[in-house]
Design a protein around this motif. Structure first.
Motif: not given
Ligand SMILES: Cc1cc2nc3c(=O)[nH]c(=O)nc-3n(C[C@H](O)[C@H](O)[C@H](O)COP(=O)(O)OP(=O)(O)OC[C@H]3O[C@@H](n4cnc5c(N)ncnc54)[C@H](O)[C@@H]3O)c2cc1C
Length: 492
Positions: A216-231
């Motif tokens: 599954i590939a998903m795109v969530e418009f969160d301002g890129g907040a999750f990327h590399r910030t949490q496991p």
């Protein structure tokens, strides 16, 4: 003159599950495939791979959702597909049949192995487990600290990815637009996979693509907040999937997960003194439309021969600076191509309206052909000046009278002066550059109305003529790309 090349690579091990199918699958475009063909590497690149240890056959390319369709897709724009049977290839006036097609997919791990083997065979030293930490430029020397050792060279090329240490340490400016979304590529097991619709879907909150059995590939418009910030945990992936798909699917195991964003930044310069940038170190953008690797390999193909000529001391004045003047605009175009797709994917009414228009256009023959040209790189033209429409484009793969193809004639990495009017005065002219370009006279199966052309080592046309060649023009082009002519007696 032999040039010595040292590669410092921070990873100890070139093997990684993220470099294997399905996440390590990369789409290659026409200029990249042509580059491999012209260096005699296409057979190795396309050689069938032994089956990997993959009991559930989860990662077989045939599981990709686009391989599960009856109609053959030629690519996509923000997930909107266009189809091969709708692409009017007759419009590609300067494309001849060639072993190098316009698209293919490959596993990163295999591609890296082929490139590493070629580099090693050519005497390049690759030292793994050395992470570059600092660098210093002094006079004609660049020194680098890596893994507790100091290395010195005359030039340094930072190919160390989007978070490039070389770029930061050498003080390059990196400017662009900030992310709007976090993208997820995950491989999961689900208790109730039938609840999730196969294929690509725009939803109220983003987009997802599902391929059987659990990719599954998903795109969530969160301002890129999750990327590399949490496991990336199973619970988080489950929550994102619910938000994105509205399907009440239960994930029972998370096997593999990685995130990415649509951050689009580019170095304002590609050269600072004796330090150059190439690949993601010079430009980052979302993986939408599969362009990043192709862009980086295009940089490498453009830079390699120019840097070599500069080091050997036979480069034309300013040759090395044409690397940035040719490749920066190509990078900027790719960043914009990626931004345009993001604009269309936003989960709002304006973007859905735009999507409807693009869907209509992409279904037309002209539309599909336009998108195919952009995505496959067939329309790529680097700005070299020159009035002939072929200058700056990839050289057509002419089939010469002896049955050889132009692509094969470029394997030695030299330039090529192709003369379809044998015995013309171009031969005498070519003698002056005989160490840097090969002169080939004769006719071709289809010469596309041309009388002569000059091809650079990277396969880009530097000069072309449809009529009796203007010798002064040809000589100017040769000296612009190959430096000063040597007196014939000396070069013979
Ligand atoms: C999900 C996804 C799908 C994609 N699909 C496609 C596609 O279909 N087609 C396409 O063209 N592109 C695609 N891309 C983009 C493509 O993968 C990248 O653009 C490409 O891998 C960049 O190559 P690179 O060598 O410049 O950087 P990287 O692949 O990041 O390699 C950099 C290397 O430098 C090493 N390194 C980093 N720092 C240091 C240091 N300090 N010292 C020494 N070594 C260092 C790293 O270990 C690494 O080996 C995709 C990307 C993603 C995330």
């Amino acid at each position: 003159m032999d040039l010595s090349v040292l590669v410092l690579e921070q990873a100890e091990d070139p093997i990684s599950p993220l470099k294997r199918l399905p996440f390590g699958m990369r789409g290659l475009s026409a200029p990249t495939i042509e580059a491999f063909y012209r260096r005699g590497m296409l057979d190795d690149i396309t050689a069938p791979q032994p089956a990997k240890d993959d009991p559930g056959n989860r990662s077989a390319p045939a599981s990709a959702h686009w391989m599960q369709q009856a109609r053959r897709p030629a690519g996509h724009f923000a997930g909107i597909q266009f189809y091969q049977d709708n692409v009017d290839t007759a419009k590609w006036q300067y494309r001849l049949p060639s072993p190098a097609g316009t698209s293919m997919v490959i596993e990163m791990e295999h591609l890296e192995a082929v490139l590493a083997a070629r580099a090693t065979a050519m005497g390049v030293e690759i030292r793994r487990g050395f992470s570059v930490e600092e660098l210093e430029q002094s006079g004609e020397i660049v020194s680098v600290r890596a893994g507790g050792e100091t290395f010195e060279g005359r030039w340094l090329v930072g190919c160390d990815g989007g978070r490039s240490t070389v770029r930061k340490a050498a003080g390059f400016e990196f400017v662009g637009t900030d992310p709007e979304f976090t993208g997820y590529s995950v491989e999961v097991e689900m208790a109730d996979p039938d609840k999730l619709q196969l294929g690509r879907h725009y939803t109220r909150t983003g987009m997802y693509t599902y391929s059987r059995p659990g990719t599954i590939a998903m795109v969530e418009f969160d301002g890129g907040a999750f990327h590399r910030t949490q496991p990336i945990t199973l619970e988080h992936v489950q929550a994102v999937l619910h938000r994105i798909s509205d399907a009440n699917v239960t994930i029972t195991a998370l096997q593999l997960a990685t995130t990415w964003t649509d951050r689009a930044h580019q170095a304002t310069e590609y050269r600072n003194g004796r330090v150059l940038l190439a690949g993601d170190a010079a430009h980052v953008h979302s993986p939408l439309g599969g362009q990043g690797l192709n862009l980086g390999l295009g940089d490498a193909m453009n830079l390699g021969w120019k840097l070599a000529a500069t080091i050997r001391g036979d480069a034309a004045d300013g040759l090395l600076d044409t690397y940035a003047s040719e490749r920066h605009p190509v990078g900027a175009q790719v960043l914009d191509w990626s931004r345009a797709q993001v604009a269309l994917m936003r989960p709002n009414r304006s973007s859905r309206a735009l999507e409807a228009i693009i869907r209509d256009l992409i279904e037309t023959r002209d539309g599909a052909t336009y998108f195919a040209e952009r995505v496959s790189g067939v329309s790529l033209r680097q700005d070299l000046g020159g009035s002939h429409p072929l200058v700056g484009r990839s050289a057509p793969d002419f089939e010469l009278a002896d049955g050889t193809k132009l692509g094969e004639r470029l394997r030695r990495g030299q330039g090529l002066l192709l003369d379809f009017g044998p015995g013309s005065p171009l031969q005498a002219l070519a003698n002056g550059w005989s160490e840097r370009m090969t002169y080939v006279a004769g006719t071709a199966k289809d010469r596309l109305g041309l009388s002569a052309l000059l091809v650079r080592p990277d396969g880009v046309v530097a000069w072309a003529s449809d009529t009796a060649p203007d010798l002064e023009d040809a000589a100017q082009a040769a000296s612009r790309w190959f430096g000063e002519a040597k007196p014939v007696a000396e070069s013979a």
